[in-house]
Design a protein around this motif. Structure first.
Motif, PDB file in Angstrom:
ATOM      1  N   UNK A  79      40.404  48.490  11.193  1.00  0.00           N
ATOM      2  CA  UNK A  79      41.167  48.341   9.955  1.00  0.00           C
ATOM      3  C   UNK A  79      42.438  47.541  10.188  1.00  0.00           C
ATOM      4  N   UNK A  80      43.117  47.812  11.283  1.00  0.00           N
ATOM      5  CA  UNK A  80      44.382  47.149  11.556  1.00  0.00           C
ATOM      6  C   UNK A  80      44.241  45.675  11.876  1.00  0.00           C
ATOM      7  N   UNK A  81      43.185  45.328  12.588  1.00  0.00           N
ATOM      8  CA  UNK A  81      42.983  43.935  12.982  1.00  0.00           C
ATOM      9  C   UNK A  81      42.388  43.097  11.864  1.00  0.00           C
ATOM     10  N   UNK A  82      41.575  43.708  11.034  1.00  0.00           N
ATOM     11  CA  UNK A  82      40.899  42.958   9.992  1.00  0.00           C
ATOM     12  C   UNK A  82      39.697  42.210  10.541  1.00  0.00           C
ATOM     13  N   UNK A  83      38.891  41.696   9.666  1.00  0.00           N
ATOM     14  CA  UNK A  83      37.655  41.018  10.065  1.00  0.00           C
ATOM     15  C   UNK A  83      37.924  39.772  10.892  1.00  0.00           C
ATOM     16  N   UNK A  84      39.099  39.139  10.714  1.00  0.00           N
ATOM     17  CA  UNK A  84      39.385  37.896  11.432  1.00  0.00           C
ATOM     18  C   UNK A  84      40.057  38.140  12.777  1.00  0.00           C
ATOM     19  N   UNK A  85      40.144  39.424  13.187  1.00  0.00           N
ATOM     20  CA  UNK A  85      40.764  39.788  14.473  1.00  0.00           C
ATOM     21  C   UNK A  85      42.160  39.192  14.581  1.00  0.00           C
ATOM     22  N   UNK A  86      42.986  39.386  13.552  1.00  0.00           N
ATOM     23  CA  UNK A  86      44.344  38.843  13.583  1.00  0.00           C
ATOM     24  C   UNK A  86      45.136  39.428  14.749  1.00  0.00           C
ATOM     25  N   UNK A  87      46.287  38.916  15.001  1.00  0.00           N
ATOM     26  CA  UNK A  87      47.099  39.204  16.179  1.00  0.00           C
ATOM     27  C   UNK A  87      46.569  38.478  17.410  1.00  0.00           C
ATOM     28  N   UNK A  88      45.820  37.420  17.206  1.00  0.00           N
ATOM     29  CA  UNK A  88      45.350  36.607  18.327  1.00  0.00           C
ATOM     30  C   UNK A  88      46.542  35.890  18.959  1.00  0.00           C
ATOM     31  N   UNK A  89      46.648  35.948  20.284  1.00  0.00           N
ATOM     32  CA  UNK A  89      47.804  35.398  20.993  1.00  0.00           C
ATOM     33  C   UNK A  89      48.048  33.935  20.653  1.00  0.00           C
ATOM     34  N   UNK A  90      46.987  33.140  20.606  1.00  0.00           N
ATOM     35  CA  UNK A  90      47.156  31.702  20.390  1.00  0.00           C
ATOM     36  C   UNK A  90      47.809  31.383  19.047  1.00  0.00           C
ATOM     37  N   UNK A  91      47.726  32.295  18.095  1.00  0.00           N
ATOM     38  CA  UNK A  91      48.251  32.058  16.754  1.00  0.00           C
ATOM     39  C   UNK A  91      49.569  32.794  16.498  1.00  0.00           C
ATOM     40  N   UNK A  92      50.055  33.570  17.443  1.00  0.00           N
ATOM     41  CA  UNK A  92      51.244  34.385  17.232  1.00  0.00           C
ATOM     42  C   UNK A  92      52.504  33.688  17.738  1.00  0.00           C
ATOM     43  N   UNK A  93      53.632  34.114  17.200  1.00  0.00           N
ATOM     44  CA  UNK A  93      54.919  33.559  17.608  1.00  0.00           C
ATOM     45  C   UNK A  93      55.638  34.458  18.596  1.00  0.00           C
ATOM     46  N   UNK A  94      54.903  35.371  19.209  1.00  0.00           N
ATOM     47  CA  UNK A  94      55.468  36.221  20.249  1.00  0.00           C
ATOM     48  C   UNK A  94      54.346  36.667  21.180  1.00  0.00           C
ATOM     49  N   UNK A  95      54.747  37.202  22.327  1.00  0.00           N
ATOM     50  CA  UNK A  95      53.809  37.754  23.297  1.00  0.00           C
ATOM     51  C   UNK A  95      54.479  38.953  23.945  1.00  0.00           C
ATOM     52  N   UNK A  96      53.690  39.898  24.428  1.00  0.00           N
ATOM     53  CA  UNK A  96      54.268  41.031  25.135  1.00  0.00           C
ATOM     54  C   UNK A  96      54.783  40.619  26.500  1.00  0.00           C
ATOM     55  N   UNK A  97      54.381  39.446  26.988  1.00  0.00           N
ATOM     56  CA  UNK A  97      54.871  38.929  28.258  1.00  0.00           C
ATOM     57  C   UNK A  97      56.016  37.950  28.028  1.00  0.00           C
ATOM     58  N   UNK A  98      56.748  37.656  29.093  1.00  0.00           N
ATOM     59  CA  UNK A  98      57.836  36.699  29.009  1.00  0.00           C
ATOM     60  C   UNK A  98      58.070  36.073  30.381  1.00  0.00           C
ATOM     61  N   UNK A  99      58.670  34.896  30.374  1.00  0.00           N
ATOM     62  CA  UNK A  99      59.084  34.196  31.586  1.00  0.00           C
ATOM     63  C   UNK A  99      60.467  33.615  31.322  1.00  0.00           C
ATOM     64  N   UNK A 100      61.422  33.989  32.136  1.00  0.00           N
ATOM     65  CA  UNK A 100      62.789  33.536  31.918  1.00  0.00           C
ATOM     66  C   UNK A 100      62.867  32.009  31.938  1.00  0.00           C
ATOM     67  N   UNK A 101      63.439  31.452  30.875  1.00  0.00           N
ATOM     68  CA  UNK A 101      63.646  30.016  30.809  1.00  0.00           C
ATOM     69  C   UNK A 101      62.434  29.214  30.383  1.00  0.00           C
ATOM     70  N   UNK A 102      61.328  29.880  30.084  1.00  0.00           N
ATOM     71  CA  UNK A 102      60.106  29.166  29.718  1.00  0.00           C
ATOM     72  C   UNK A 102      59.773  29.394  28.241  1.00  0.00           C
TER      73      UNK A 102
END
Length: 222
Positions: A29-52
């Motif tokens: 239900x949360x993701x929806x049929x299109x599997x939203x929250x796909x990393x390639x389409x999001x403006x954030x990630x749970x990971x990070x790299x300083x300065x990148x």
């Protein structure tokens, strides 16, 4: 705590079959049929790299993308936290300093997708005085082929600083990390099972060959 952050363990059947069914429906239900929250389409990630840039972060950690559902409703987190609470005694046999679970998200990998080897680190940005001892991954559904979780170990000194802790930059962005030899240990588990790994262990997943792999990931704190 440092000793606990170098351990790995498991709790089989952490989620009951009924809980697996309930959480599967919630995620669908949360993701929806299109599997939203796909990393390639999001403006954030749970990971990070300083300065990148965000694009570079995605390239380093999830080079072929994945789903990250990181704002889970209370219905989901309540079930997960309840499951951890009722099996906390077993978890503390592995990680004696653990007192609670936190920071849940759901990740999903399709064909060809994986997460590269990396270390989570104990530092807790929200509560620096309460470090993250271990991560916990709870399988919701396995891929038809591939997608296995793994940890990597190495007997040399390259991974460690002078204080006996993992160096900063233990990920595919660092040339020194890519150059060091490591041994890969694969994990096999079923839906509802939990695998827990210390926050100073190198870990990742193999590419999914067929189907989709989905799991909840959280942290166990002191």
């Amino acid at each position: 705590m440092l000793h606990d952050s170098l351990k790995i363990g498991s709790v089989e059947g952490l989620l009951s079959p009924d809980e697996v069914t309930r959480l599967t429906a919630c995620v669908t239900d949360g993701l929806g049929a299109d599997r939203r929250f796909t990393v390639s389409e999001r403006r954030r990630s749970v990971h990070s790299l300083e300065g990148e840039s965000l694009a570079r972060v995605k390239e380093v950690y999830e080079p072929h993308g994945r789903v990250e559902y990181d704002e889970l409703p209370d219905e989901i987190t309540g079930v997960l936290e309840g499951a951890v609470a009722r099996r906390l005694g077993e978890l503390r046999r592995i990680f004696p300093t653990v007192r609670r679970s936190m920071d849940w998200l759901y990740v999903e990998y399709g064909a060809g997708q994986y997460v590269t080897p990396h270390v989570d680190y104990p530092f807790n940005e929200i509560a620096p005085d309460r470090p993250k001892v271990a991560a916990i991954g709870i399988v919701l559904h396995k891929a038809e082929a591939g997608g296995e979780f793994f940890v990597e170990t190495g007997g040399g000194d390259a991974l460690w600083n002078d204080e006996g802790e993992v160096k900063e930059g233990a990920n595919d962005h660092s040339p020194w990390f890519n150059a060091m030899r490591r041994t890969r240990w694969h994990v096999t588990s079923r839906a509802g099972d939990a695998v827990c790994w210390g926050t100073q262990l190198v870990h990742g997943t193999e590419p999914v060959a067929a189907g989709r792999s989905g799991k909840f990931i959280g942290f166990l704190g002191s």
